[in-house]
Design an enzyme around this catalytic site. Structure first.
Site, short mmCIF file in Angstrom:
data_model
loop_
_atom_site.label_atom_id
_atom_site.label_comp_id
_atom_site.label_asym_id
_atom_site.label_seq_id
_atom_site.Cartn_x
_atom_site.Cartn_y
_atom_site.Cartn_z
N ASP A 1 -3.02 -4.90 2.81
CA ASP A 1 -3.70 -4.62 1.28
C ASP A 1 -5.13 -3.91 1.47
OD1 ASP A 1 -3.78 -4.66 -1.54
OD2 ASP A 1 -4.73 -6.99 -1.39
N GLU B 1 -4.52 4.86 -3.49
CA GLU B 1 -5.23 4.48 -4.75
C GLU B 1 -6.05 5.60 -5.27
OE1 GLU B 1 -6.98 0.62 -5.13
OE2 GLU B 1 -8.61 1.29 -6.52
P1 13P Z 1 -6.15 -10.67 -8.00
O1 13P Z 1 -7.08 -11.26 -7.20
O2 13P Z 1 -7.12 -10.05 -9.35
O3 13P Z 1 -4.93 -11.29 -8.42
O4 13P Z 1 -5.78 -9.15 -7.35
C1 13P Z 1 -5.41 -9.14 -6.31
C2 13P Z 1 -5.11 -7.66 -5.79
O5 13P Z 1 -5.20 -6.78 -6.56
C3 13P Z 1 -5.20 -7.44 -4.32
O6 13P Z 1 -5.06 -6.14 -3.75
#
Ligand code: 13P
Length: 294
Positions: A82, A134
């Protein structure tokens, strides 16, 4: 099944539902996520960011554990980096055995974002991994970035971006932000923009900052074309709240029983979220035991 995000998100795109992408930093969370997916017959994505890996959930330890757990279940499970920011983040994740990577160069100017994403996408595809990118920028709720329309994804730019980078799915900025929103505040999402993006791109779209966005927004985002919803803050908070409640009820509880209680509470949260976004029941074994999507 341990898989990349590519086919599962294409299926979600074609069938108008979304898959949870849940940030995970330890074994209890991984178990809760994978067991929930299996019990709901749902695909799922496990996410971890470079910051989370540095702080607690080391990728080299988690990747083989998650892969091993995923291989024991019939539903598709992806493990995705991520917000990979540097080339080193990406190649580390590849070495550890992640099945998918996200390159987030959304803070760079357009050409630089294209250049970095092109490189990562071709490297990932060569290794059989999927690549998320993104465009626009999903910032921080604590800085009210959700209201900053100039950060939202531009439709014309997005068309060019996807064509040039060949990314498999695109995280779009439409009014959400990472982290907790101010108490009582529900973000206002730009659904018209989302619909335009879906029509123009015809590919899986990703919503970051799903935490605290509210059920109505999430359901509408799915119906307008979101196929992957990142969830971190809400699940972490739920785990913390459960820990406090369980300890209040029994402060002498055995540590293992505490872990199991929190794991079960996370499962309840995840399973009801999967039902809300339509990923439950999408996966089944046929009698010939060929695995296929419904
Ligand atoms: P939140 O912490 O707002 O749920 O977002 C998670 C996210 O987008 C991780 O990439």
């Amino acid at each position: 099944m341990y898989v990349s995000m590519k086919d599962m998100l294409l299926h979600a795109h074609k069938n108008n539902y979304a898959v949870m992408a849940i940030n995970c930093v330890n074994m209890e969370q991984a178990k809760a996520i994978i067991q929930s997916a299996e019990e709901e017959s749902s695909p799922v994505i496990i996410n971890i960011s470079p910051r989370q890996m540095k702080a607690h959930g080391h990728g080299d330890i988690l990747a083989p554990m998650i892969k091993g757990m995923a291989e024991k279940v019939s539903v598709p499970v992806a493990f995705n980096l991520d917000h990979g920011a540097s080339f080193e983040d990406i190649t580390d994740a590849m070495r550890y055995g992640f099945s998918s990577v996200m390159i987030d160069s959304s803070s760079c100017e357009f050409e630089e974002n294209v250049r970095r994403t092109q490189q990562v996408a071709s490297l990932a595809h060569g290794m059989g991994l999927s690549c998320e990118a993104e465009l626009g920028h999903v910032g921080l709720a604590s800085q009210s970035d959700d209201n900053k329309v100039d950060l939202y994804t531009n439709v014309e730019q997005a068309k060019e971006f996807v064509k040039r980078t060949n990314c498999d799915c695109l995280a779009v900025a439409i009014g959400t932000a990472h982290g907790a929103y101010p108490k009582g505040m529900i973000p206002k999402l730009d659904f018209d923009r989302l619909k335009e993006l879906k029509e123009a791109l015809d590919m899986p779209l990703v919503l970051h900052g799903g935490g605290g966005a509210g059920e109505e927004n999430i359901k509408k985002a799915v119906s307008c074309g979101i196929n992957k919803i990142n969830v971190c803050t809400d699940l972490m908070r739920h785990a913390t709240k459960t820990t406090i409640e369980v300890l209040k009820q029994n402060s002498a509880i055995d540590y293992m029983d505490l872990c199991i209680a929190v794991q079960n509470a996370m499962k309840d949260f995840i399973k009801s979220y999967m039902r809300m976004i339509g990923s439950s029941g999408r996966y089944s074994f046929t009698k010939s035991s060929t695995v296929e999507f419904d």
